[in-house]
Design a protein around this motif. Sequence first.
Motif, mmCIF file in Angstrom:
data_model
loop_
_atom_site.group_PDB
_atom_site.id
_atom_site.type_symbol
_atom_site.label_atom_id
_atom_site.label_comp_id
_atom_site.label_asym_id
_atom_site.label_seq_id
_atom_site.Cartn_x
_atom_site.Cartn_y
_atom_site.Cartn_z
ATOM 1 N N ASP A 245 47.494 -46.834 -46.435
ATOM 2 C CA ASP A 245 46.251 -46.381 -45.798
ATOM 3 C C ASP A 245 46.522 -45.231 -44.831
ATOM 4 O OD1 ASP A 245 44.664 -48.237 -47.143
ATOM 5 O OD2 ASP A 245 44.991 -49.781 -45.628
ATOM 6 N N ILE A 246 47.675 -45.255 -44.180
ATOM 7 C CA ILE A 246 48.044 -44.149 -43.290
ATOM 8 C C ILE A 246 48.295 -42.883 -44.111
ATOM 9 C CG2 ILE A 246 49.747 -43.331 -41.609
ATOM 10 C CD1 ILE A 246 50.199 -46.244 -40.808
ATOM 11 N N ILE A 247 48.959 -43.035 -45.253
ATOM 12 C CA ILE A 247 49.215 -41.879 -46.126
ATOM 13 C C ILE A 247 47.900 -41.304 -46.635
ATOM 14 C CG2 ILE A 247 50.251 -41.127 -48.295
ATOM 15 C CD1 ILE A 247 52.401 -43.282 -47.858
ATOM 16 N N LEU A 248 46.991 -42.179 -47.029
ATOM 17 C CA LEU A 248 45.679 -41.720 -47.506
ATOM 18 C C LEU A 248 44.942 -40.946 -46.422
ATOM 19 C CD1 LEU A 248 44.395 -44.824 -49.526
ATOM 20 C CD2 LEU A 248 44.759 -42.517 -50.426
ATOM 21 N N TYR A 249 44.988 -41.453 -45.197
ATOM 22 C CA TYR A 249 44.300 -40.756 -44.098
ATOM 23 C C TYR A 249 44.994 -39.432 -43.795
ATOM 24 C CZ TYR A 249 41.447 -40.116 -39.982
ATOM 25 O OH TYR A 249 40.546 -39.601 -39.075
ATOM 26 N N TYR A 250 46.308 -39.403 -43.927
ATOM 27 C CA TYR A 250 47.059 -38.161 -43.713
ATOM 28 C C TYR A 250 46.628 -37.095 -44.722
ATOM 29 C CZ TYR A 250 51.065 -34.961 -43.537
ATOM 30 O OH TYR A 250 51.847 -33.854 -43.435
ATOM 31 N N ILE A 251 46.456 -37.507 -45.975
ATOM 32 C CA ILE A 251 46.011 -36.573 -47.015
ATOM 33 C C ILE A 251 44.612 -36.058 -46.691
ATOM 34 C CG2 ILE A 251 45.370 -36.379 -49.455
ATOM 35 C CD1 ILE A 251 47.611 -38.393 -50.059
ATOM 36 N N LYS A 252 43.744 -36.952 -46.251
ATOM 37 C CA LYS A 252 42.389 -36.540 -45.860
ATOM 38 C C LYS A 252 42.437 -35.593 -44.657
ATOM 39 C CE LYS A 252 39.866 -40.620 -47.510
ATOM 40 N NZ LYS A 252 38.922 -41.701 -47.136
ATOM 41 N N THR A 253 43.373 -35.835 -43.755
ATOM 42 C CA THR A 253 43.523 -34.959 -42.588
ATOM 43 C C THR A 253 43.891 -33.548 -43.015
ATOM 44 O OG1 THR A 253 44.205 -36.826 -41.194
ATOM 45 C CG2 THR A 253 44.789 -34.619 -40.428
ATOM 46 N N ILE A 254 44.798 -33.444 -43.976
ATOM 47 C CA ILE A 254 45.204 -32.126 -44.479
ATOM 48 C C ILE A 254 44.003 -31.398 -45.068
ATOM 49 C CG2 ILE A 254 46.594 -30.924 -46.214
ATOM 50 C CD1 ILE A 254 48.705 -33.123 -45.857
ATOM 51 N N HIS A 255 43.277 -32.061 -45.971
ATOM 52 C CA HIS A 255 42.112 -31.437 -46.595
ATOM 53 C C HIS A 255 41.067 -31.054 -45.543
ATOM 54 C CE1 HIS A 255 43.430 -32.036 -50.651
ATOM 55 N NE2 HIS A 255 43.447 -33.354 -50.560
ATOM 56 N N SER A 256 40.810 -31.963 -44.615
ATOM 57 C CA SER A 256 39.734 -31.762 -43.643
ATOM 58 C C SER A 256 40.040 -30.615 -42.693
ATOM 59 C CB SER A 256 39.502 -33.051 -42.844
ATOM 60 O OG SER A 256 39.107 -34.107 -43.691
ATOM 61 N N PHE A 257 41.250 -30.607 -42.144
ATOM 62 C CA PHE A 257 41.567 -29.588 -41.143
ATOM 63 C C PHE A 257 41.814 -28.216 -41.759
ATOM 64 C CE2 PHE A 257 41.656 -32.988 -38.168
ATOM 65 C CZ PHE A 257 41.425 -32.390 -36.936
ATOM 66 N N LEU A 258 42.083 -28.166 -43.049
ATOM 67 C CA LEU A 258 42.141 -26.856 -43.705
ATOM 68 C C LEU A 258 40.738 -26.294 -43.920
ATOM 69 C CD1 LEU A 258 45.053 -27.228 -46.273
ATOM 70 C CD2 LEU A 258 45.020 -25.958 -44.123
ATOM 71 N N LEU A 259 39.742 -27.165 -43.979
ATOM 72 C CA LEU A 259 38.352 -26.700 -44.009
ATOM 73 C C LEU A 259 37.947 -26.184 -42.625
ATOM 74 C CD1 LEU A 259 36.648 -29.554 -46.086
ATOM 75 C CD2 LEU A 259 37.093 -27.221 -46.846
ATOM 76 N N ILE A 260 38.440 -26.850 -41.592
ATOM 77 C CA ILE A 260 38.122 -26.447 -40.220
ATOM 78 C C ILE A 260 38.854 -25.153 -39.844
ATOM 79 C CG2 ILE A 260 38.338 -27.123 -37.803
ATOM 80 C CD1 ILE A 260 38.059 -30.043 -38.725
ATOM 81 N N ASP A 261 40.129 -25.084 -40.203
ATOM 82 C CA ASP A 261 40.962 -23.922 -39.855
ATOM 83 C C ASP A 261 41.931 -23.675 -41.007
ATOM 84 O OD1 ASP A 261 42.593 -22.003 -38.695
ATOM 85 O OD2 ASP A 261 43.796 -23.487 -37.629
ATOM 86 N N HIS A 262 41.598 -22.717 -41.874
ATOM 87 C CA HIS A 262 42.377 -22.498 -43.094
ATOM 88 C C HIS A 262 43.797 -22.019 -42.812
ATOM 89 C CE1 HIS A 262 41.002 -18.401 -42.171
ATOM 90 N NE2 HIS A 262 42.026 -17.978 -42.873
ATOM 91 N N ARG A 263 44.071 -21.527 -41.591
ATOM 92 C CA ARG A 263 45.421 -21.052 -41.273
ATOM 93 C C ARG A 263 46.400 -22.201 -41.057
ATOM 94 N NH1 ARG A 263 45.214 -18.120 -36.041
ATOM 95 N NH2 ARG A 263 44.235 -20.090 -35.502
ATOM 96 N N GLY A 264 45.893 -23.377 -40.740
ATOM 97 C CA GLY A 264 46.749 -24.542 -40.574
ATOM 98 C C GLY A 264 47.292 -24.759 -39.179
ATOM 99 N N VAL A 265 46.858 -23.955 -38.215
ATOM 100 C CA VAL A 265 47.366 -24.113 -36.848
ATOM 101 C C VAL A 265 46.909 -25.449 -36.263
ATOM 102 C CG1 VAL A 265 47.336 -23.179 -34.507
ATOM 103 C CG2 VAL A 265 47.461 -21.624 -36.472
ATOM 104 N N LEU A 266 45.638 -25.754 -36.395
ATOM 105 C CA LEU A 266 45.126 -27.030 -35.878
ATOM 106 C C LEU A 266 45.707 -28.197 -36.674
ATOM 107 C CD1 LEU A 266 41.350 -26.182 -35.243
ATOM 108 C CD2 LEU A 266 43.230 -26.232 -33.603
ATOM 109 N N LEU A 267 45.857 -28.012 -37.980
ATOM 110 C CA LEU A 267 46.432 -29.055 -38.821
ATOM 111 C C LEU A 267 47.830 -29.424 -38.350
ATOM 112 C CD1 LEU A 267 46.610 -30.898 -41.269
ATOM 113 C CD2 LEU A 267 47.194 -28.901 -42.662
ATOM 114 N N ASP A 268 48.620 -28.439 -38.054
ATOM 115 C CA ASP A 268 49.979 -28.702 -37.597
ATOM 116 C C ASP A 268 49.975 -29.586 -36.351
ATOM 117 O OD1 ASP A 268 52.969 -28.027 -37.443
ATOM 118 O OD2 ASP A 268 52.227 -27.422 -35.476
#
Length: 598
Positions: A275-298
């Motif tokens: 479930d943590i891995i699934l949420y991590y994957i969703k975090t990647i997809h979601s934060f790339l929508l918010i900031d496509h550069r990946g700064v916030l994602l990092d």
Amino acid sequence: MTEVDTGDDISILLDWLSSEIFPINGKQSLNIPHRIKNITRNTTNSHSYLPVFQRLLYSLASNLEIYHTGNIISFLKFLESSTNNLNIIYSLFKFNNNDLTILKRSEFSIYQDLIKQKWNDLIIFFSNDYSSDDLYLVSKILMKINLFDELDNFIFQLSKCKIIQKIDLMYNDKPIFEELENWIINDLYLSFESLVSFKNSKIFKDCLVIISKNILILKRIDQIYILVEKYPETTETLKEFNECLSKVSQKDLLVENFILNLNENLLLPSIKTIDIILYYIKTIHSFLLIDHRGVLLDKVARPIRSYLCMRNNSVEKIVNGLLSTDRENNKLIELNDELNKTLKFSSNLNINIPLNLQKRTLNWQPDPVDALPDFQVGKIDDIVDSLTSIFNNNNMFINQFVNIFAVDLLNINDYNIQNILQNLSLLKSKFLKNDFNKIDIMINDIIKSKSLDLKINNTSKTQYSIHGMFLSHLYWPNLESSSSSTSSFKFPDLIQNDLDAYELRYKEYQKGRTLKLHPNNTKANIEIELNGVKRNFSVTLDKLIILNFIQESKMDVVKLGIIVMKLGMPLQLVKSSLEYWVNENILIEINGGWKINE
């Protein structure tokens, strides 16, 4: 002729002015006695009254404060009547323009101070329902007393209240900014446009839109954990962040709030690794929508990556997700899809450039300086790379791959390794090819086994069609322990004779080689006729031995302990074999034992 007492006239005039300038009883109509009219008519130099008026204005200003009882609109109405009365009084004395300007400045300074003191009351009143007359009154008074900046501020504050109310009314998990912006431009802006000063009129509309973005984004930030959890249903809503998120402080708040929620809701011992891995994957997809550069994602991904690194089954779950094609039971099927997508894309282009780099070549932009290596171009939108890069080296993954491929290879039928070869090809597109040397050797063992087994069976006539896998034991995990646990098997004579014949043929083809039997990895083809129906099975020797033992037994039912003792087989292996035949409806469990289902 009657003599006029000038001293009495001044006293009467002052008394009257004291009662009419900001009257303590709050009366709004001006009463000018005949005597006052005569006194002012006979005044030849009104300028001499200027200091008197100024002193009266400031000394009587406290009456205004006393009159304010909490109702800001009533108070403003009283101010309006007071200034109207004063205008009449000024005209009565026939002040010149310069004197009038001085008097109005004194008067307005009093009003300005009072209104600034009551500013919060004004804002609170207009944050609720109000009439257009109330708004008109406030605007008129603020303009009259030269509070143009304050009027602009008031309109902006009022607009902000309206926007907050509108957002609260509209708010849900769906995107609302487009509808909100239309309402601002076509409704709110048109309602207040005429009240804004000229110097701010050009930016008023843009300011309203910016205010709405700031209010909406703060509300979205508060809900970010849930929005990510609901991805991909919230895809369009997450895109609103990209449109509304602009200030550094907002981005910092977003990161802070999200990490706080991670620690409170996700990164806990009670939450399953998958479930943590699934949420991590969703975090990647979601934060790339918010900031496509990946700064916030990092920034937001760091706590999850650190926590997954500490979980001892993270690699196992990731590897299973990569290799399993079971769409119903593999919660991480997206990882398998990513692998297949990568190979397909690379094959179509027939080049060795990684997929994520190919996708970005035409729209290349340099990495932001604050993007760390894990989320730079080439990895940022690759879920598999994002997960595998959590760990310092690939050895943990390779060892897990070896274990899984070993199990899959030992469970194949008819030496068919096509699916396994495809999975290996997918993994080699993500990892270094040299990492898979052990698996290449194991696959080579199966390929050679198929050829050698065919030769043996073509030249050897046996009761059972034995099929072996000839394994390079140094490269297969857990093979030695498996062999030791099954070395004491007791085979019926027919099966033992077939095994001896099979081994003899092997030695003829493989000079100088010896075989070490693994009954649970050696298969036999058998045909079973039950109730007039014939069925073919390819089963490991442990299953064949148990079925043969029960069939040859003279007991009504065969107990578990008897099977273990007579055949010398491990208990767990006996249980799994019995379960297999029960599932195939060949055996039935009855009275604490097993019998043929006849």
